[in-house]
Design an enzyme around this catalytic site. Structure first.
Site, short mmCIF file in Angstrom:
data_model
loop_
_atom_site.label_atom_id
_atom_site.label_comp_id
_atom_site.label_asym_id
_atom_site.label_seq_id
_atom_site.Cartn_x
_atom_site.Cartn_y
_atom_site.Cartn_z
N TYR A 11 -24.66 26.12 -44.07
CA TYR A 11 -25.04 27.59 -43.95
C TYR A 11 -24.13 28.27 -44.35
CZ TYR A 11 -26.12 25.70 -38.98
OH TYR A 11 -27.05 25.86 -37.56
N GLY B 16 -24.22 32.80 -28.30
CA GLY B 16 -24.25 34.26 -29.07
C GLY B 16 -23.35 34.22 -29.89
N TYR C 7 -20.85 22.31 -33.06
CA TYR C 7 -22.02 21.94 -33.81
C TYR C 7 -21.17 21.00 -35.23
CZ TYR C 7 -23.60 25.21 -31.40
OH TYR C 7 -24.33 26.27 -30.49
N GLU D 89 -25.65 31.65 -21.81
CA GLU D 89 -25.23 30.66 -22.60
C GLU D 89 -24.38 30.64 -23.90
OE1 GLU D 89 -29.49 30.43 -23.74
OE2 GLU D 89 -30.30 30.53 -21.80
N PRO D 90 -23.38 30.78 -23.63
CA PRO D 90 -22.05 30.80 -24.25
C PRO D 90 -21.96 28.81 -24.89
CG PRO D 90 -21.39 30.74 -22.47
CD PRO D 90 -22.56 30.96 -22.52
N GLY D 91 -22.42 28.96 -26.65
CA GLY D 91 -21.75 27.32 -26.82
C GLY D 91 -20.61 27.75 -27.15
N ARG D 92 -20.63 28.51 -28.55
CA ARG D 92 -19.40 27.84 -30.02
C ARG D 92 -18.16 28.36 -29.68
NH1 ARG D 92 -20.98 28.55 -35.31
NH2 ARG D 92 -23.03 29.23 -34.68
N CYS E 23 -23.53 11.00 -50.76
CA CYS E 23 -23.94 11.05 -52.58
C CYS E 23 -25.09 12.10 -52.67
CB CYS E 23 -24.78 10.05 -52.87
SG CYS E 23 -23.87 8.24 -53.06
N GLU E 24 -24.43 14.16 -52.42
CA GLU E 24 -25.12 15.30 -52.04
C GLU E 24 -23.71 15.91 -52.54
OE1 GLU E 24 -28.41 16.15 -50.91
OE2 GLU E 24 -28.45 14.19 -50.53
#
Ligand SMILES: *Cc1c(COP(=O)(O)O)cnc(C)c1O
Length: 422
Positions: A316, A239, A371, A273-276, A342-343
């Site tokens: 986000y 986190g 991510y 558990e670091p990711g970012r 196309c959004e």
């Protein structure tokens, strides 16, 4: 070290100009710095000091096999949230004895895979999951090491999609019920309660939520010790945030100190558990400007990277820095940088103040390592981009660009439809 820096006006990844990589693999393309991944992991590992600990890199942040192999070589463990991620770790040569498995919806097949491979721990998120784990383990004549995921009920002050410890969150079990659930778990024949875990959320830019969560687990751990549970580890999740713009996130050292202070004196092995914080600044997304156009109310730059390639802005409202790969031109314009999907949500960045560059120019979307590719999809039948790993003056394609045939791999036209067509 700054893994992405300018030399004579040109943006480089380590010793390689991004322009050269774009020339060889095309755009859009993810480009990662090996040194940045190494530095990110080492910073977290060092911050935890000499006391027993294990860094379990969160695979969902960026799960390319080469990245996992690189981190595994540094001694990293892994946090997985699906059988697919566990299979990835194994395919990359990761050590199953350093894998923890999180997630609210593990299937029996996923639980069986984890037990067969001998992972460190299943992070169980409900009483029903605990009984299924026990049943599957008993059938396999095993005892599953589990950690109970507790929802500490703290405000993470982050985007609502990535806050995971509010009273309304689906994750974990309420703190108030944890002690009873542990008592029941200890009676299950196929389960060994090895730890307690929590994960407050993602992109958290102050230490307070971490300290609060660790503090709440401290009381529970003391109670569990009194109850005689042989707890071995406490897993405080990931986190830790990064600076996408003006944020000033805590350093890994400040974060680790907050966790330790929150927990108080403890002999338990600390798992994180670091990711970012490891992956985000190790990667950029390189994209090419296709067209410029004027709407009635806005000006647009249409680039070749869409929300299928980088979902964070659309999902986000994330704001990524965007800069030219070549020397920034004189004069700037305000426009919406949008993709080809196309959004209307497909905007990389709205009202961006950027240099006035022509169609064909290359741009780098910063802090796209976490991510980024891992959330990429084939929406609009767009092949997913390649991934490139740079090390010094060398670089490797660690995933090729998808081809059209990859888009319908596994699809079948029933024979009868072929016949009817005639
Ligand atoms: C996503 C996730 C992480 C990693 O979060 P980051 O913000 O990338 O550090 C860690 N643990 C669990 C259980 C997760 O779901």
């Amino acid at each position: 070290m700054r893994p992405f820096a300018r030399h004579r006006g040109e943006l480089y990844c380590e010793g390689v100009p991004l322009r050269r990589i774009a020339g060889e693999v095309g755009t859009p393309a993810y480009v990662y710095s090996r040194a940045a991944f190494e530095e990110g992991f080492t910073a977290v590992d060092r911050a935890l000091g000499k006391a027993p600990h294990l860094v379990c890199y969160s695979v969902k942040a960026c799960g390319n096999l080469a990245v996992l192999a690189l981190l595994s070589g540094l001694g990293s463990g892994f946090d997985v949230v699906s059988g697919g991620e566990l299979s990835r770790v194994l395919a990359a040569g990761g050590d199953p004895a350093r894998v923890v498995f999180s997630g609210v919806g593990k299937t029996e097949d996923e639980i069986a895979l984890a037990l067969r491979e001998g992972i460190l721990c299943l992070n169980a998120e409900s009483e029903e999951e605990l009984s299924v784990i026990s049943r599957v383990a008993t059938r396999m004549r095993r005892r599953a090491a589990v950690a109970l995921r507790v929802n500490p009920g703290v405000q993470a002050h982050t985007h609502p999609h990535v806050a995971t410890a509010l009273p309304e969150s689906k994750f974990g079990v309420p703190l108030a019920r944890a002690r009873r659930i542990c008592r029941d778990a200890a009676r299950l024949p196929g389960v060994r309660l090895a730890g307690i875990t929590c994960h407050v959320g993602s992109q958290i830019v102050s230490v307070a939520p971490f300290a609060a969560a660790a503090g709440r687990l401290r009381g529970l751990l003391a109670a569990l010790e009194r109850d005689g549970h042989p707890i071995e580890h406490v897993d405080l999740g990931g986190g830790l945030g990064v600076a996408y713009g003006r944020e000033r996130p805590p350093t890994p050292a400040a974060w680790a100190l907050a966790l330790r202070r929150g927990l108080g004196p403890s002999k338990l092995r600390l798992v994180v558990e670091p990711g970012r914080v490891i992956a985000a600044n190790a990667g950029v997304l390189v994209t090419r400007l296709l067209y410029r156009k004027r709407g009635s109310a806005r000006a647009f730059a249409v680039v070749d990277a869409g929300m299928n390639d980088l979902l964070r802005p659309a999902l986000y409202g994330a704001v990524h820095a965007i800069e030219p790969v070549g020397p920034p031109a004189a004069g700037s314009v305000t426009l919406d940088v949008v993709g080809p999907v196309c959004e209307s949500a497909d905007a990389l960045r709205r009202r961006a103040r950027v240099p006035d560059l022509p169609a064909g120019s290359l741009w780098a979307v910063r802090a796209a390592g976490a991510y980024g590719f891992s959330m990429a999809s084939n929406y609009n039948s767009r092949p997913r981009p390649p991934e490139v790993l740079v090390s010094g003056r060398r670089f490797w394609r660690i995933r090729r660009r998808e081809r059209p045939a990859d888009l319908w791999r596994g699809e079948v036209i029933p024979e009868v439809l072929h016949r009817e067509r005639r």
